[in-house]
Design a protein around this motif. Structure first.
Motif: not given
Ligand code: CDP
Length: 222
Positions: A86-96, A175-180
């Motif tokens: 679960e911990a790796i699914r946090e959005e802050s982890v996706g951004v990092m 999502l937009k920031e990460r896609d970019k």
């Protein structure tokens, strides 16, 4: 002696386009293994977050990735025996993850780990550069996409199921920031691999999307 053939299907695409669920469904139908390559970037990101590593410090990020040794067992993911599914699914982890994923050194460090998932009878690999960089020999390459709104809604529902509270407006902007960042980076940018078939799932259910991939796969083997 000739090695056993490993059939490979790659599914690349932007944030929350459904790559994980579609890959799992396709792999189940064909009896193939699955590689969720994003989970490796997320594991590296979680470790960097915990060790307070600056995402632009490529050498330290690489060192963290090289000593990862994650264990995938019964649908769960472990780091040094801790269940971090679960911990790796946090959005802050996706951004990092998307910040450190711009590093050539990190991508190289994760390359062999990813290649080792190619085991008989086959593999469904999902991510950003599966068809273009990691498995260019794949039999079928898919670029899975969907509108930003349906992707944000899907991510919202997915996080809710995991018991993680989120805000839809924040999800759209992340999502937009990460896609970019994923699309504009110099190394392995997100784009359809050569020969990839583009599949827009905005108007399709999960099962319809899985069925379409299976149809294309059987067509490619005929
Ligand atoms: O599931 P979601 O679409 O949020 O992303 P993910 O597949 O878990 O990947 C998280 C981040 O890792 C992405 O935003 C990418 O920056 C990076 N990533 C990558 O660069 N290459 C891959 N093959 C997979 C993920």
């Amino acid at each position: 002696m000739q090695g056993k053939t490993v059939e490979i299907i790659t599914i690349d695409g932007p944030v929350a386009s459904g790559k994980g669920s579609v890959s799992a469904g396709v792999a189940k139908a064909l009896g193939f293994h699955v590689l969720d390559s994003g989970s490796l970037y997320r594991l590296a990101a979680l470790s960097c977050q915990r060790e307070q590593v600056d995402p632009s410090d490529e050498k330290t990020v690489e060192a963290v990735a090289l000593k990862l040794a994650p264990v995938f067992k019964d649908g769960r993911i472990y780091l040094q025996k801790e269940d971090v599914t679960e911990a790796i699914r946090e959005e802050s982890v996706g951004v990092m993850a998307s910040k450190i994923a711009t590093s050539k050194l990190l991508r190289k460090a994760l390359f062999d780990l990813q290649r080792r998932f190619a085991q008989p009878p086959g593999l469904v690999a999902d991510g950003r550069d599966m068809g273009s960089v990691v498995f260019p020999e794949a039999h079928l390459k898919i670029f899975l996409t969907a509108s930003a709104e349906s992707r944000a809604q899907r991510r919202f529902n997915q996080l809710k199921e995991l018991g993680i509270t989120s805000n839809i407006n924040n999800l759209v902007s992340d999502l937009k920031e990460r896609d970019k960042r994923d699309t504009e980076r110099a190394v392995a940018p997100l784009k359809p691999a050569e020969g990839a078939r583009v599949l827009d799932s905005s108007q399709l259910t999960l099962q319809q999307t899985i069925d379409k991939v299976l149809e294309w796969y059987h067509e490619s083997r005929a």
